[in-house]
Design a protein around this motif. Structure first.
Motif, PDB file in Angstrom:
ATOM      1  N   LEU A 111      -4.184   4.197  -4.727  1.00  0.00           N
ATOM      2  CA  LEU A 111      -5.159   4.621  -3.712  1.00  0.00           C
ATOM      3  C   LEU A 111      -5.881   5.897  -4.125  1.00  0.00           C
ATOM      4  O   LEU A 111      -7.076   6.063  -3.851  1.00  0.00           O
ATOM      5  CB  LEU A 111      -4.464   4.817  -2.362  1.00  0.00           C
ATOM      6  CG  LEU A 111      -3.979   3.544  -1.661  1.00  0.00           C
ATOM      7  CD1 LEU A 111      -3.220   3.895  -0.385  1.00  0.00           C
ATOM      8  CD2 LEU A 111      -5.154   2.621  -1.329  1.00  0.00           C
TER       9      LEU A 111
ATOM     10  N   ALA B 255     -10.118   5.998  -4.041  1.00  0.00           N
ATOM     11  CA  ALA B 255     -10.679   6.656  -2.859  1.00  0.00           C
ATOM     12  C   ALA B 255     -12.114   7.149  -3.073  1.00  0.00           C
ATOM     13  O   ALA B 255     -12.979   6.939  -2.209  1.00  0.00           O
ATOM     14  CB  ALA B 255      -9.768   7.810  -2.417  1.00  0.00           C
TER      15      ALA B 255
ATOM     16  N   LEU C 271      -9.935  -0.459  -1.363  1.00  0.00           N
ATOM     17  CA  LEU C 271      -8.652   0.191  -1.103  1.00  0.00           C
ATOM     18  C   LEU C 271      -7.488  -0.745  -1.423  1.00  0.00           C
ATOM     19  O   LEU C 271      -6.470  -0.323  -1.976  1.00  0.00           O
ATOM     20  CB  LEU C 271      -8.591   0.651   0.354  1.00  0.00           C
ATOM     21  CG  LEU C 271      -9.599   1.743   0.743  1.00  0.00           C
ATOM     22  CD1 LEU C 271      -9.550   2.010   2.239  1.00  0.00           C
ATOM     23  CD2 LEU C 271      -9.323   3.026  -0.038  1.00  0.00           C
TER      24      LEU C 271
END
Length: 431
Positions: free
Chosen positions: A53, A57, A293
């Motif tokens: 992640l 991001a 994501l």
């Protein structure tokens, strides 16, 4: 063991998505989690997911603000004067109308959303095509190629976003080297449009053509749009944004975030109206954002567990000695059939990471693999797994087979031209 488990994970993911047993969002997370548990790495899942992640991001945030910015520009009718200028410049000539279709398609494809792009192009030109008797499949072909070239290449488009996120790339480093090939391919699409326009001109009714030319000359063909100071400001801001992007003055995310805030304050003063716009445009951004994501979860587990490396080592074992330098070219060519038949999720999350890891053994940067993979987007936009294509076919009222019979020859031609331009400009290389 890890290589077999990795290939099984990719196969399971692609099967679940292509057979529509699970959505891409759920399949892309569940399959690697299950694989990690089987491999005995269940206790490390939290760390692997967070690592993944962390890498995606910035890409997810870039996608959000790019869609918000271009969505606002569309709502402010920034491109409406361009549409009318194209119609005026055409003077009712079918060749100019078809070329104008290509130009508008390339411009609105900057939005990154296929459905929005197709709706704008069709609303602007489809009535003209029907009135004059121009084959609407010409419009559909040009719109699909333009979307595959522009939206499929830009970092805020769905395909390249997947590639950047799954390979942990800098959006700026990836994109700057693709601007040249993308511009040259856009010229190739315009050249195809000119040829198609010449063919259509010979088929049209002379009386209809003459009547439409009179309407354009008298100004009755459309309602003029007043270019107020806000429209000029939006045009200048968009141009400045593109210049700063090319000059790499700052990260793409920073540029789009600042540009959107400025545009929002200038064009929409009411806080309630600003919130309404964000809600409307979020419908375009959120589906791809959550996939990005989820891709972070996928790549975090696959990479940190060692499955990607094991798969690449297995793939390298069957590559003939001395062929490693052509992996970018191989990827670009392979992207054409895979892009046509496979979903973007299956290709970018399943195939591209393996090719990138294999290329890394020969010192080939992952950026080249991402750029090569993006070239297949032209044919992807013509394939059955492209969701926006079904919207386009509905708008022009055409069957899939009918469209593909007309469009594929041009899509293949332009795709190979794209590969040549990428090699010529050094976006991908063969050493």
């Amino acid at each position: 063991m890890l290589a077999v488990l990795g290939f099984a994970t990719l196969g399971s993911f692609m099967l679940l998505v292509m057979r529509k047993h699970l959505s891409a969002f759920t399949a892309i997370m569940l399959t690697p989690i299950a694989a990690a548990v089987i491999a005995g790495k269940g206790t490390q899942l939290g760390d692997m997911i967070m690592n993944g992640l962390d890498t995606v991001a910035p890409t997810a945030a870039l996608l959000l603000f790019a869609v918000l910015y271009f969505g606002l520009m569309m709502e402010c009718k920034l491109f409406e004067p361009i549409v009318q200028a194209i119609v005026r410049a055409s003077k009712g000539d079918p060749v100019r109308i078809v070329v104008g279709t290509a130009v508008l398609s390339l411009l609105v494809a900057l939005d990154g959303d296929g459905t929005t792009s197709y709706m704008i192009v069709c609303s602007a030109f489809l009535p003209i095509y029907r009135r004059l008797g121009i084959n609407p499949l010409v419009l559909a072909t040009l719109a699909a190629m333009a979307l595959g070239t522009i939206s499929g290449t830009t970092p805020w488009g769905g395909a390249a976003t997947r590639g950047i996120s799954v390979l942990h790339l800098s959006a700026t480093e990836y994109f700057v080297h693709m601007i040249g090939p993308m511009a040259l391919t856009s010229l190739a699409i315009i050249a195809v449009a000119y040829w198609l326009g010449l063919r259509e001109r010979g088929k049209l009714d002379g009386e209809k053509l003459a009547a439409y030319k009179l309407e354009i000359a008298s100004g009755e063909a459309f309602e003029p749009v007043k270019a107020d100071w806000r429209m000029w400001f939006n045009a200048a801001l968009t141009l400045l944004l593109m210049v700063l992007l090319i000059a790499e003055v700052a990260d793409l995310l920073v540029l789009f975030m600042v540009a959107f805030v400025i545009a929002l304050l200038v064009n929409i003063r009411s806080i309630g109206d600003q919130q309404d716009l964000i809600k409307r445009q979020a419908a375009n951004a959120v589906p791809v954002m959550i996939l990005v994501l989820a891709a972070g979860v996928f790549t975090g587990i696959m990479t940190d567990s060692g499955m990607i490396k094991a798969m690449a080592d297995a793939a390298l074992s069957i590559v003939p000695e001395g062929w490693g330098s052509v992996i970018p070219l191989f990827t670009a060519i392979l992207a054409l059939p895979l892009g046509f038949f496979m979903s973007n999720d299956g290709y970018w999350f399943g195939v591209v990471p393996v090719l990138a890891e294999s290329a890394a053994h020969y010192g080939i940067p992952a950026n080249e693999i991402a750029r090569a993979g993006a070239i297949g987007q032209i044919l992807h936009m013509m394939g059955p797994t492209s969701a926006p294509l079904w919207v386009l076919l509905g708008l022009v009222k055409a069957e899939l087979g009918e469209f593909q019979k007309h469009a594929l020859r041009w899509g293949v031609l332009v795709s190979f031209a794209y590969i040549a331009f990428a090699l010529l400009t050094g976006a991908i290389s063969v050493t």
